[in-house]
Design an enzyme around this catalytic site. Structure first.
Site, short mmCIF file in Angstrom:
data_model
loop_
_atom_site.label_atom_id
_atom_site.label_comp_id
_atom_site.label_asym_id
_atom_site.label_seq_id
_atom_site.Cartn_x
_atom_site.Cartn_y
_atom_site.Cartn_z
N SER A 139 0.85 -1.20 0.00
CA SER A 139 0.00 0.00 0.00
C SER A 139 0.88 1.24 0.00
O SER A 139 1.96 1.23 0.60
CB SER A 139 -0.89 0.02 1.25
OG SER A 139 -1.52 1.29 1.38
N TYR A 152 -1.31 -1.60 10.27
CA TYR A 152 -1.42 -1.88 8.83
C TYR A 152 -0.23 -1.30 8.08
O TYR A 152 0.37 -1.97 7.23
CB TYR A 152 -2.73 -1.27 8.32
CG TYR A 152 -3.01 -1.36 6.84
CD1 TYR A 152 -3.77 -2.40 6.32
CD2 TYR A 152 -2.58 -0.37 5.96
CE1 TYR A 152 -4.08 -2.46 4.97
CE2 TYR A 152 -2.87 -0.42 4.61
CZ TYR A 152 -3.63 -1.46 4.12
OH TYR A 152 -3.92 -1.52 2.78
P1 NAD Z 1 -11.48 -5.86 0.77
O1 NAD Z 1 -11.70 -5.72 2.24
O2 NAD Z 1 -12.50 -5.33 -0.16
O3 NAD Z 1 -11.25 -7.41 0.44
C1 NAD Z 1 -10.33 -8.16 1.17
C2 NAD Z 1 -10.61 -9.63 0.99
O4 NAD Z 1 -9.64 -10.35 1.78
C3 NAD Z 1 -12.00 -10.05 1.50
O5 NAD Z 1 -12.65 -10.84 0.52
C4 NAD Z 1 -11.69 -10.84 2.75
O6 NAD Z 1 -12.62 -11.90 3.01
C5 NAD Z 1 -10.30 -11.39 2.43
N1 NAD Z 1 -9.58 -11.80 3.63
C6 NAD Z 1 -9.44 -11.13 4.81
N2 NAD Z 1 -8.77 -11.87 5.69
C7 NAD Z 1 -8.45 -13.03 5.08
C8 NAD Z 1 -7.78 -14.21 5.49
N3 NAD Z 1 -7.28 -14.35 6.74
N4 NAD Z 1 -7.63 -15.21 4.60
C9 NAD Z 1 -8.15 -15.09 3.35
N5 NAD Z 1 -8.81 -14.01 2.91
C10 NAD Z 1 -8.97 -13.00 3.77
O7 NAD Z 1 -10.02 -5.24 0.51
P2 NAD Z 1 -9.45 -4.38 -0.72
O8 NAD Z 1 -9.69 -2.95 -0.43
O9 NAD Z 1 -9.87 -4.97 -2.01
O10 NAD Z 1 -7.89 -4.62 -0.50
C11 NAD Z 1 -7.19 -5.65 -1.19
C12 NAD Z 1 -5.70 -5.47 -0.99
O11 NAD Z 1 -5.32 -4.17 -1.42
C13 NAD Z 1 -5.25 -5.58 0.46
O12 NAD Z 1 -3.96 -6.16 0.52
C14 NAD Z 1 -5.20 -4.14 0.89
O13 NAD Z 1 -4.34 -3.97 2.00
C15 NAD Z 1 -4.65 -3.51 -0.36
N6 NAD Z 1 -4.88 -2.07 -0.49
C16 NAD Z 1 -6.15 -1.57 -0.51
C17 NAD Z 1 -6.33 -0.21 -0.66
C18 NAD Z 1 -7.69 0.40 -0.72
O14 NAD Z 1 -7.79 1.62 -0.59
N7 NAD Z 1 -8.74 -0.38 -0.91
C19 NAD Z 1 -5.23 0.63 -0.78
C20 NAD Z 1 -3.95 0.08 -0.76
C21 NAD Z 1 -3.80 -1.28 -0.61
C1 4PL Z 2 -3.88 6.53 1.13
O1 4PL Z 2 -4.10 1.06 1.95
O2 4PL Z 2 -3.20 3.75 0.99
C2 4PL Z 2 -6.66 4.85 2.84
C3 4PL Z 2 -6.98 2.34 3.27
N1 4PL Z 2 -5.85 5.79 2.29
O3 4PL Z 2 -6.09 1.27 2.94
C4 4PL Z 2 -5.03 1.77 2.32
C5 4PL Z 2 -4.71 5.45 1.71
C6 4PL Z 2 -6.29 3.53 2.79
C7 4PL Z 2 -4.31 4.12 1.61
C8 4PL Z 2 -5.14 3.17 2.20
#
Ligand code: NAD
Ligand code: 4PL
Length: 246
Positions: A139, A152
Site C-alpha cells: 500500500s 497496517y
Molecule cells: P477488501 O476488504 O474489499 O477485500 C479483502 C478480501 O480479503 C476479502 O474478501 C476478505 O474476506 C479477504 N480476507 C481477509 N482476511 C483473510 C484471510 N485471513 N484469509 C483469506 N482471505 C482474507 O479489501 P481491498 O480494499 O480490495 O484490498 C485488497 C488489498 O489491497 C489488500 O492487501 C489491501 O491492503 C490492499 N490495499 C487496498 C487499498 C484500498 O484503498 N482499498 C489501498 C492500498 C492497498
Molecule cells: C492513502 O491502503 O493507501 C486509505 C486504506 N488511504 O487502505 C489503504 C490510503 C487507505 C491508503 C489506504
C-alpha cells in the site's frame, strides 16, 4: 506478450475488491485462476461471475495447513505459475485504540500470510523447475504513514521488505517477486468503511483527480506477472494517480 495463456494463478482474498479485479484481469488474459478467500461463498460467487474456468475455494491465509493444501490443489501435481498475495484486513482504528491484540492480528493477516503462501509456492516452483512469479499487494500507506492504520502501515512495510528479500533468495531459480502499492481504492471493503470519507483529501494530494478503482490496480498486476515484466524483480510499483512521488 501480456498473454497469460496456460498459466496457473492463485489470488488470495479475491472474493471481492481489488483481489477480485485481479482475478478477473488474469482470467481474461488466459490464466486458470484460483480465487482463494476466507469467505468461501464469496470466492465461489466471484469465480462464477468471472468465468474463464476460474475456481473459488475457502482458505484462511493465516493458516499454514490450509494454505499449503490450497496451493497443492491449485498446482494439480505441478506448480502454480503466479501467486498474488492480496488478502488483508484494511482497518480504520485510532492510535489510542491500537493494542497488542490488534497489532498481532494485523501482522498475522497482512504480513505473516504473505510469508506462508510465498514459502510454499516458491518451494513448489523450484521443485517443478517452474520460473513462476509472486506479486504482493502492499500500500502507498507505507510511504505516506496514513493515519488510523498504524499496524497496517507497519505490516505493509514488512511486505515491501520481504518482497525485496525474497526476490534475492529465489532470483537464481528465475522466480520474480514484485509488489504493487495502491493508493486509496474504491473497493468493496473501502466502500463500507470510514476510509470512504478520505477520498476528498486523497484526491487533493493526487496529481490527477478521481477515485481509484480495483481495475486500475489489476491492469498493472497483470503486466507485472506477465513475461513483459521478465526483467523486473524486487520492485515496488506505486499506483495512486501520483499521490506519492517516489
Ligand atoms: P477488501 O476488504 O474489499 O477485500 C479483502 C478480501 O480479503 C476479502 O474478501 C476478505 O474476506 C479477504 N480476507 C481477509 N482476511 C483473510 C484471510 N485471513 N484469509 C483469506 N482471505 C482474507 O479489501 P481491498 O480494499 O480490495 O484490498 C485488497 C488489498 O489491497 C489488500 O492487501 C489491501 O491492503 C490492499 N490495499 C487496498 C487499498 C484500498 O484503498 N482499498 C489501498 C492500498 C492497498
Ligand atoms: C492513502 O491502503 O493507501 C486509505 C486504506 N488511504 O487502505 C489503504 C490510503 C487507505 C491508503 C489506504
Amino acid at each position: 506478450s501480456t498473454s497469460l495463456e496456460g498459466r496457473k494463478a492463485v489470488v488470495t482474498g479475491a472474493a471481492q475488491g481489488i483481489g477480485k479485479a485481479i482475478a478477473r484481469a488474469l482470467a481474461e488474459a488466459g490464466a486458470k485462476v484460483v480465487i482463494s478467500d476466507i469467505n468461501g461463498e464469496g470466492a465461489k460467487a466471484a469465480a462464477a461471475e468471472i468465468g474463464h474456468g476460474a475456481v473459488g475455494v475457502t482458505c484462511d491465509s493465516t493458516k499454514v495447513d490450509e494454505v499449503n493444501t490450497m496451493l497443492e490443489d491449485a498446482a494439480e501435481n505441478g506448480a502454480i505459475d503466479i501467486l498474488v498475495n492480496n488478502a488483508s484486513i484494511v482497518p480504520y482504528i485510532a492510535w489510542d485504540d491500537v493494542d497488542l491484540a490488534h497489532w498481532q492480528k494485523i501482522i498475522d493477516t497482512n504480513l505473516t500470510s504473505v510469508f506462508i503462501a510465498s514459502r510454499k509456492a516458491t518451494d513448489m516452483m523450484r521443485t517443478a523447475g517452474r520460473k513462476g512469479t509472486v506479486l504482493n499487494i502492499a500500500s502507498n500507506a507505507f510511504y505516506a504513514g496514513t493515519p488510523n492504520m498504524s499496524a497496517y502501515v507497519a505490516a505493509k512495510g514488512g511486505v515491501v521488505g520481504f518482497t525485496r528479500a525474497l526476490a534475492t533468495e529465489v532470483g537464481k531459480y528465475g522466480i520474480r517477486v514484485n509488489a504493487v502499492t495502491p493508493g486509496l481504492i474504491e473497493s468493496d471493503g473501502v466502500k463500507g468503511s470510514p476510509h470512504a470519507e478520505s477520498f476528498g483529501f486523497v484526491e487533493m494530494l493526487q496529481a490527477m483527480p478521481g477515485k481509484g478503482q480495483p481495475a486500475d490496480i489489476a491492469k498493472v498486476v497483470a503486466f507485472l506477472v506477465s513475461d513483459d515484466a521478465g526483467w523486473m524483480t524486487g520492485q515496488c510499483v506505486n499506483v495512486d494517480a501520483g499521490m506519492i512521488r517516489l
